[in-house]
Write a protein that holds these residues in place. Structure first.
Motif, PDB file in Angstrom:
ATOM      1  N   UNK A   1      20.645 -25.188 -37.170  1.00 38.32           N
ATOM      2  CA  UNK A   1      19.544 -26.023 -37.220  1.00 38.32           C
ATOM      3  C   UNK A   1      18.945 -25.942 -35.918  1.00 38.32           C
ATOM      4  N   UNK A   2      17.601 -26.469 -35.624  1.00 38.45           N
ATOM      5  CA  UNK A   2      16.891 -26.560 -34.469  1.00 38.45           C
ATOM      6  C   UNK A   2      17.373 -27.894 -33.790  1.00 38.45           C
ATOM      7  N   UNK A   3      18.805 -27.892 -33.298  1.00 43.31           N
ATOM      8  CA  UNK A   3      19.589 -28.970 -32.654  1.00 43.31           C
ATOM      9  C   UNK A   3      20.203 -28.124 -31.553  1.00 43.31           C
ATOM     10  N   UNK A   4      21.119 -29.123 -31.029  1.00 44.14           N
ATOM     11  CA  UNK A   4      22.063 -28.479 -29.931  1.00 44.14           C
ATOM     12  C   UNK A   4      22.949 -27.618 -30.671  1.00 44.14           C
ATOM     13  N   UNK A   5      23.099 -26.351 -30.275  1.00 45.20           N
ATOM     14  CA  UNK A   5      23.984 -25.452 -30.966  1.00 45.20           C
ATOM     15  C   UNK A   5      25.010 -24.906 -29.859  1.00 45.20           C
ATOM     16  N   UNK A   6      26.362 -24.914 -30.330  1.00 45.68           N
ATOM     17  CA  UNK A   6      27.581 -24.915 -29.464  1.00 45.68           C
ATOM     18  C   UNK A   6      28.343 -23.733 -30.086  1.00 45.68           C
ATOM     19  N   UNK A   7      28.652 -22.675 -29.236  1.00 44.37           N
ATOM     20  CA  UNK A   7      29.603 -21.526 -30.034  1.00 44.37           C
ATOM     21  C   UNK A   7      30.881 -21.591 -29.090  1.00 44.37           C
TER      22      UNK A   7
ATOM     23  N   UNK B   1      18.034 -17.676 -28.933  1.00 41.84           N
ATOM     24  CA  UNK B   1      18.530 -18.421 -30.286  1.00 41.84           C
ATOM     25  C   UNK B   1      19.273 -19.890 -29.792  1.00 41.84           C
ATOM     26  N   UNK B   2      18.758 -20.184 -28.442  1.00 39.50           N
ATOM     27  CA  UNK B   2      19.437 -21.482 -27.975  1.00 39.50           C
ATOM     28  C   UNK B   2      20.938 -21.813 -28.145  1.00 39.50           C
ATOM     29  N   UNK B   3      21.617 -20.915 -28.048  1.00 40.23           N
ATOM     30  CA  UNK B   3      23.092 -21.004 -28.066  1.00 40.23           C
ATOM     31  C   UNK B   3      23.808 -21.138 -26.717  1.00 40.23           C
ATOM     32  N   UNK B   4      24.742 -22.275 -26.827  1.00 38.16           N
ATOM     33  CA  UNK B   4      25.394 -22.553 -25.673  1.00 38.16           C
ATOM     34  C   UNK B   4      26.643 -22.161 -25.976  1.00 38.16           C
TER      35      UNK B   4
END
Length: 752
Positions: free
Chosen positions: A221-227, A282-285
């Motif tokens: 989703x367009x939220x905080x993305x954690x991998x 893709x704004x992934x941290x």
């Protein structure tokens, strides 16, 4: 800027009509004829950052705003920066998507057991941070080709040795897309089996690429993305695929079929730079959860991937929840701004105003750290254009905080023409009867026409005839080699320094080739006109280096050069060779003032001294005033003219005191009328003192001799006493003594 029609002087080209505002005013351009467009900033979308009045209030991710404003339009003039401010605020209860990507090679078998209950446990902890949390799971092993895995049929079914039951090797598997159901996470992870491979590094980069680009399959989703990337080994990267005969670069696209990566045998591993780009897009941290052994490797990788963190994973992954929470807190407490690619000639600078008003610039101006939920920080962003784009259209750049989906859109418009250009008069009579367009006070010639007023045709006039009008005094140099001959008129060249200008009908003049002094044009005291210095007031000379001001030549006595020289260009030239120094006051071989006037003061005040006989002839050059005592002498603090105090001794060893001064060109000497002579010696005390001294010295010597004798006698007596105590008397018989009685014994006698 532009100006009226008759603004240019002889030799100036049309381009000289454009200059900075102050230069145009100095050149007598009317203010109402100057066009000076300026840049501007317009805010198009300015939705305030979210401030929740009620913490329990539920908001959709798209309704939460963390950065303000969202869109601006900048109108840029070359060389003029435009500055605007962005506000960022960490929102409360912001949704989080977390995808757990795990290495399922054989060495991670004990870790899998601890991860099986991760879903509900992590869900419970993350609920303390956000009420909207989703979790997903994926696993990876290695490319399914030699030499990364064994391709024998038996090993393809079970890559593990011994009695271990392992699943077939695979590159990447999306086990569970993001979900709010922690129990489902536990259920699916519990069904996973360990696999195996041959080499130590794993194919994790393939898996990270697919997790980043397959947004729909993962469920981002367009939220905080954690991998969360969990492994106990290193990684393969671009170029390593050649070992398996794979040479095609990774294309950065999604290749999942039935949640399995199907192109691992076809595309090489991605490069680190490729991963950085995709994770950022893709704004992934990323959180690297790795064992202690591989900490140094992944810390170096972290430095290359913005908004990433590294945590130390225990050997069996028992601390994974604490690791994730610590890493999330570290990542979410820092905001870093990045911008899209800038158009050619456009630059951008950042200045951050962080918590507690701490300001930073340069590279640190892009980020703020230690931001808590609800904190507001600000960024001042300056955008400057150095030239107009070739296509002349607007440009768009985007600025966003790394790891966040929100962004600021900045539209750039460029000022490349003056407004007066749109109001031009085609075929104007001012342009040689209609041979050009009159715009901005000058003629823009039609094709084939040249000249200030488009009066010449390139085809009708011979170049030689035109050039003859551009040679001064029928010389050989066209426009003095400092300009171009256009239609028989010299148009002077421009210099790199806009302050340096060629001028004149034949460009024979300039304002920078005048004489210099102290490495300054015209000594810094004049202006250069047509290669000659026009000096300021009080200055003269070819380089304006000669000052007419005499204040620098004044000596302490108020005289110019101490009356012993002339003031030439503000510098004393001493006429008396004995004197030197900046004001001719220094005389190394001259006696002092007091010594110089001593004899004359002595003869006039006391009728004595070497000049007693010639006093009237040699010593009448000063006025003599007598005072009763030294306190009546003039004091330096009371005078506005030079004054010298003197103390001299005469032949009788008597002291006399006087002052020497020059006031209003009159020399004055004040002298104490009484000599200060030393009193004669008193004979009786001297004789008595000498006699007493001799007697005392004699008595002292006698006492010393008596003391020494007493000490000597005592030492001798002590020595005698010591020898007396140590004496021993021999009581034996005399060795040469013989008794008078002789006893004879009969040998035959038996005592009967």
């Amino acid at each position: 800027a532009s100006c009226q029609h008759n603004f240019l002087t002889v030799g100036q080209s049309k381009s000289a009509r454009c200059d900075d505002l102050e230069s145009l005013k100095k050149r007598k351009c009317a203010a109402n004829k100057i066009e000076n467009p300026r840049g501007s900033i317009a805010v198009n979308k300015d939705k305030p950052v979210t401030n929740r009045k009620d913490v329990a209030e539920k908001l959709k991710p798209e309704d939460i705003t963390q950065i303000q404003p969202q869109k601006l339009t900048l109108t840029l003039r070359s060389g003029e920066p435009q500055t605007f401010q962005l506000k960022f605020k960490r929102a409360e209860d912001y949704p989080i998507d977390l995808y757990y990507l795990m290495d399922l090679s054989f060495s991670m078998r004990d870790d899998l057991e601890n991860v099986k209950n991760l879903g509900t446990d992590l869900m419970e902890e993350m609920r303390k941070i956000t009420s909207d949390f989703r979790i997903g799971f994926g696993s990876f092993v290695e490319k399914t080709v030699m030499p990364y895995i064994s391709t024998t049929p038996a090993r393809l079914l079970n890559p593990c040795t011994g009695n271990e039951n392992c699943t077939s090797p695979f590159s990447y598997k999306n086990v569970l897309k993001l979900t709010e159901d922690g129990d489902e996470f536990n259920k699916l992870v519990s069904q996973q089996q360990i696999s195996g491979n041959l080499d130590s590094p794993e194919g994790g980069f393939d898996a990270i690429m697919q997790v980043a680009v397959c947004e729909k399959d993962i469920g981002w989703r367009n939220v905080t993305r954690l991998l969360v990337f969990s492994t106990d080994a290193g990684f393969h990267f671009a170029g390593d695929g050649k070992l398996g005969g794979i040479v095609l670069p990774n294309d950065g696209r999604c290749h999942l079929e039935n949640n399995m990566y199907t192109m691992s045998h076809y595309y090489d591993y991605p490069s680190i730079a490729h991963l950085v780009q995709k994770l950022s897009d893709h704004n992934i941290q990323t959180i690297f959860a790795v064992t202690e052994e591989f900490q140094p490797v992944y810390k170096e990788l972290k430095n290359l991937i913005p908004k990433s963190a590294v945590g130390t994973l225990s050997s069996n992954s028992s601390n994974v929840i604490k690791l994730i929470l610590d890493a999330y807190n570290s990542l979410s407490s820092e905001v870093i701004l990045e911008n899209s690619k800038l158009p050619e000639g456009v630059s951008i600078t950042y200045q951050s105003i962080c918590k507690n008003g701490v300001e930073s610039s340069g590279d640190n101006g892009r980020k703020c750290s230690n931001i808590s939920i609800g904190d507001e920080v600000f960024f001042k962003i300056s955008i400057e254009s150095q030239k107009c784009p070739s296509h002349g259209k607007s440009e768009i750049i985007k600025i966003k905080p790394l790891g966040f989906t929100e962004e600021v859109e900045v539209v750039l418009n460029f000022i490349c023409d003056c407004q007066c250009a749109a109001e031009g008069q085609p075929k104007s009579k001012k342009c040689s009867g209609g041979n050009g367009t009159f715009e901005c006070g000058a003629c823009k010639c039609n094709e084939g026409r040249i000249g200030l007023s488009c009066e010449c045709s390139k085809d009708e006039v011979r170049t030689e005839d035109l050039d003859a009008n551009c040679r001064k005094d029928n010389g050989t140099d066209i426009c003095s080699n400092s300009g171009d001959c256009v239609c028989g008129i010299c148009e002077c060249k421009k210099r790199e320094n806009p302050a340096e200008v060629y001028s004149g009908k034949y460009c024979e003049c300039d304002n920078f080739n005048c004489d210099r002094s102290n490495n300054k044009l015209c000594g810094g005291h004049g202006r250069c006109e047509c290669r000659k210095c026009i000096c300021d007031a009080n200055y003269t000379g070819s380089a304006c280096d000669c000052s007419l001001d005499t204040s620098t030549c004044l000596a302490k006595n108020g005289q110019i050069c101490n009356g012993r020289g002339t003031c030439d260009c503000g510098i004393c030239k001493c006429t008396n060779p004995k004197f030197q120094g900046p004001t001719c006051e220094t005389c190394p071989t001259c006696p002092g003032v007091c010594t110089e006037h001593k004899d004359c003061v002595q003869c006039r005040a006391f009728d004595a001294g070497p000049k007693k006989e010639t006093c009237e002839q040699e010593c009448s050059y000063f006025n003599l005033i007598k005072v009763s005592d030294r306190d009546k002498l003039p004091q330096p603090t009371d005078q506005s003219y030079p004054l010298t105090h003197c103390k001299e001794r005469d032949a009788n060893d008597c002291w006399f005191y006087y002052t020497y001064a020059i006031r209003n060109d009159t020399k004055e000497v004040y002298v104490v009328e009484n000599l200060e002579c030393p009193a004669g010696p008193d004979i009786i005390p001297i004789v008595a003192g000498v006699v007493a001294g001799i007697v005392l010295i004699g008595l002292a010597l006698l006492l010393i001799w008596k003391l020494l004798m007493i000490i000597h006698d005592r030492r001798e007596f002590a020595k005698f006493e010591k020898e007396k105590m140590n004496a021993k008397w021999d009581t034996g018989e005399n060795p040469i003594y013989k008794s008078a009685v002789t006893t004879v014994v009969n040998p035959k006698y038996e005592g009967k």
